[in-house]
Every structure is written in C-alpha cells, then in structure tokens.
Design a protein around this motif. Sequence first.
Motif, PDB file in Angstrom:
ATOM      1  N   TRP A 242      -9.320   2.959  -3.985  1.00  6.72           N
ATOM      2  CA  TRP A 242      -8.159   3.954  -3.457  1.00  6.72           C
ATOM      3  C   TRP A 242      -7.173   4.239  -4.105  1.00  6.72           C
ATOM      4  CZ3 TRP A 242     -11.020   2.822   1.210  1.00  6.72           C
ATOM      5  CH2 TRP A 242     -10.916   3.863   2.342  1.00  6.72           C
TER       6      TRP A 242
ATOM      7  N   ASN B 147      -6.373   8.295  -3.422  1.00  5.16           N
ATOM      8  CA  ASN B 147      -5.182   8.890  -2.824  1.00  5.16           C
ATOM      9  C   ASN B 147      -4.225   9.386  -4.044  1.00  5.16           C
ATOM     10  OD1 ASN B 147      -6.102   8.373  -0.418  1.00  5.16           O
ATOM     11  ND2 ASN B 147      -4.510   6.830   0.233  1.00  5.16           N
TER      12      ASN B 147
ATOM     13  N   THR C 236       0.069   3.916   0.051  1.00  8.47           N
ATOM     14  CA  THR C 236      -1.125   3.401  -0.131  1.00  8.47           C
ATOM     15  C   THR C 236      -1.207   1.878   0.304  1.00  8.47           C
ATOM     16  OG1 THR C 236      -1.975   5.214  -1.065  1.00  8.47           O
ATOM     17  CG2 THR C 236      -3.604   3.311  -1.001  1.00  8.47           C
TER      18      THR C 236
ATOM     19  N   LEU D 228      -6.177   1.870   5.121  1.00  9.88           N
ATOM     20  CA  LEU D 228      -6.281   2.690   3.723  1.00  9.88           C
ATOM     21  C   LEU D 228      -6.909   4.042   4.262  1.00  9.88           C
ATOM     22  CD1 LEU D 228      -8.090   0.132   1.231  1.00  9.88           C
ATOM     23  CD2 LEU D 228      -6.095   1.514   0.911  1.00  9.88           C
TER      24      LEU D 228
ATOM     25  N   THR E 282      -4.744   7.628   4.092  1.00 10.92           N
ATOM     26  CA  THR E 282      -5.514   8.780   3.353  1.00 10.92           C
ATOM     27  C   THR E 282      -4.736  10.122   3.455  1.00 10.92           C
ATOM     28  OG1 THR E 282      -7.224   7.448   2.972  1.00 10.92           O
ATOM     29  CG2 THR E 282      -7.600   9.838   2.447  1.00 10.92           C
TER      30      THR E 282
END
Length: 469
Positions: free
Chosen positions: A261, A265, A283, A318, A322
């Motif tokens: 992630w 992001n 994040t 998460l 986003t």
Amino acid sequence: MKPWFKVMSKVSARTLLFVAFLALIVPSFAQDPAAATEAPPEVAEAVAYLPQEAADIIWLVIAGLLVFFMQAGFAMVESGLTRAKNSCNIMMKNLMDFCIGALAFWAIGYAIMYGENGNSWIGWDSNLLLLGSATAGQDYALSAGWFFQVVFAATAATIVSGAMAERTKFIAYCFYSLIISLVLYPITGHWIWGGGWLSSMGMRDFAGSTVVHSVGAWAALAGAIVIGPRIGKFKDGKSHPIPGHNLPLAALGVFILWFGWYGFNPGSTLLAIGGVSHVAVTTTLAAAAGALGAMLVSWMKFKKPDLSMTLNGALAGLVGITAPCASVTTGAAVIIGFVAGILVFISVMIIEHKFKIDDPVGAISVHGVCGAWGTLSIGLFGSRAVDLPYWDESSAIQDGLFYGGGFHQLWVQFVGVASVFAFTFACGMILFLALKATIGLRVSADEEVSGLDILEHGNEAYPNFVQHD
C-alpha cells in the motif's frame, strides 16, 4: 489521479543522454565564468528540470512494483482464510488476474480509460491501443503511467477471487478477469481519473477507494449472489463457520498488502515530491486505527479479540484512507481508519447473517463498504488547505463539511459512490448470469466437496498432509 502523460512530458533516450552529457560539462562551465555566460538559457532549464522528471519516472515504477507485490498478499490472505483443498486454485486465479488483465489493459483498457477522443462516459484513443506499439520504447512517461495503472487494474480484478472462492469454475473466472480489465475498470476509471463526468463534477478519489476497491467489491457482490453459498455454509437458516486452514498465512498476506500500500497511496502522487511523506503517514495511521477498531468491536462481541477480524480491520483502514490520503489531516486519518475497522465488522455480520451471502474472506465488506466510506469521508474531512497540489484552483472541488465547505463535496462524493455501484453491480450481474447460462459458473457438488485443486488443476498444495474439511 491525473493521467500520467498529462502530468509529465516525454523523455526520450536522446534526452536522457543529453542530461548525462550536461552533467559532465556543466561543472566546467561553473569553473569558467566566460564559458558559463556562453551556455544558452535552455541548457540551464534542462539541467534544472529533467533530473526531476527522471526521478518521477523512477518513483512511479518503484511504486508500481510495490503494488504488483500486493498480488502475493491477496493470494496469501485468500488462501489462508479458505480451506487447504482449494489453495492451488486461489494461487492460479491470482496469477491469471494479472496475466490476463495485463494483456487486456495493454490492448484496449488503457485507451478506454485515458483516451481523450471519447466523451465524458467512455474514453478512446486509437494511438493508445496496444500501448502505441508502433512507437514502443520512445515514451518513457507513457510506459511508466501504463505500468502503474495496470497493477491497479489487477488489484480491482483480484478482489472478486476471495468472495467467490471454493466454488467457481476456473475457466469462468478467467473470462470474468478479462472483462473487468478490458471494460469495467477502464470505464469507471475514465469517469473519475480520465477526465470523465465525475471528474468534471469535482469528485475526489486520490488513489482508488472507489475506482479500484469498490469496483472490485461490487463485482464480487454480484458474483457471490449469482453463484450462491458454499455447501454447508447455511443450514436451517443459520450461518455456520467454515474456518480457513492457515491464519498465519493470512496474517502474512495482510502484512504484504500493507507494505504494498505504500506504493498504492504514496505512488498516486505520480511525482517524486515531498507530499509523498504525508500520504505515507496518513496511510499508516488509518491502517493501525482500523485494526484497533475491528479488534475492539470483535472483542466486545465475541469476548475474545478475533485475529481474522483484526486483520480485515487493518485492510479496512487501508481501503478507507485510499481516497482521502492526500486530502486530510493525520487526526482525520485516524478517525477514518477507526470507523472503517468498526464498519467492516458490522458489514461482515450483516452480509453473512442477514443477507445470507457467502463471502469467505470478507472482500465485499473490506473493499466495497469501506471503499464507499473512504470516498464519502472526503466530503466530511477533505481540506483544500491540506490537499496536495494536484487540483486546479478553478476546479469544482470544495472543502468537506467539517471544514466549512457545506454539503457540496459530500453530495458529489455520494453521486460518485452510487453511480459506480449501480454501473459495476449491474454489469457484474449481467456478466455472471451470462457465464452461468453458457459455460457454467459453479463447479459440481462433487468437485466442491473434493476440492478444486485436484479436479480443476490436478495439483495439491499439501500432498503429504491429511486435510480436513
């Protein structure tokens, strides 16, 4: 997220060689004032600008690699939360999601999503078909943009795998994977990221809570409804647990996804700039708060802190952050993540116990419900003062409700969430019903009981171990 080829200009091989040449000769100009005065202005401009452009390309490729690694995370989560006899099938579907999706997105999908010759509903550019293979290798910015987007398309496709796990024909799933990467993801992506009608309204979805996660989840919802529950899941009107075979494997998958992630992001900045750090912080905080929220609510409900729910809570945080990761403060990120962790628990309970929909990994709740929440949260917590500099001052984007912007942005976000749901769910229902009526969507009862690994693939994930249903 703006199209990459609009954010950056072309960088050719000659340009990069020119930059390297300048790096060698410019120091000599600095030592010789006379020579320095003879250097044309465009040389100084090239030296100042082009190294940043090259850094942007490198950053986007690295971020794309991190997102690609998320495919391994999805495979681990889905395999760990389902039974051992279907592990090879899970791995095959996650592999084919990317392989089929990459070819489809290269051939047509990218032209639909970012083509400028279409309209506000669907994009088109014949020069982007086959990624402009006639000029392949001459536009590094375009290549970087496609690479970053294709791993997003694969993420949207793979979400369906978990929701329809343990009873779906492999050939039917391959066909679905082709359609979502060829048509469904590119069209909705064009609406929001490709200059389509939702983008014109001022909808914000920085890294894809709706464009990626909700698209995959609403297609998964349609698939789970059409295919029906696994054998033994619902008896006498009650839900019966079917435990996954390896929670440590699922936990490893969540850690891999969390790691990936940081490409998902921060990479959506599209540029190697300082704002990347703020996105990484929001994040992190949302994921941590999501795990905490899900753990606490599951602890209150079950009298014990449940691992699988806590893992899904981290993913919920998460997914929730986003969309607003570049638009909110760190405090708002914690709130968004914590609420997402609570929402995923409530959603799983309602979908399973009230609606009797069998989603083995909670994909619909994690990616659909929390994706919608994250997108809507911009209408509450979004701040133009916080937002990274990717929106024109003349755009229709407004501050969120809690920052004095009124209900305008919240309404725009709601329209985006609702329209993407309606389109994706309707198309998903049509697609899965068509597959069911033609090549077949579900394996036979005997195949399901025996496991898809042996009868669908001729493989066993654990050949030397006794497996229990």
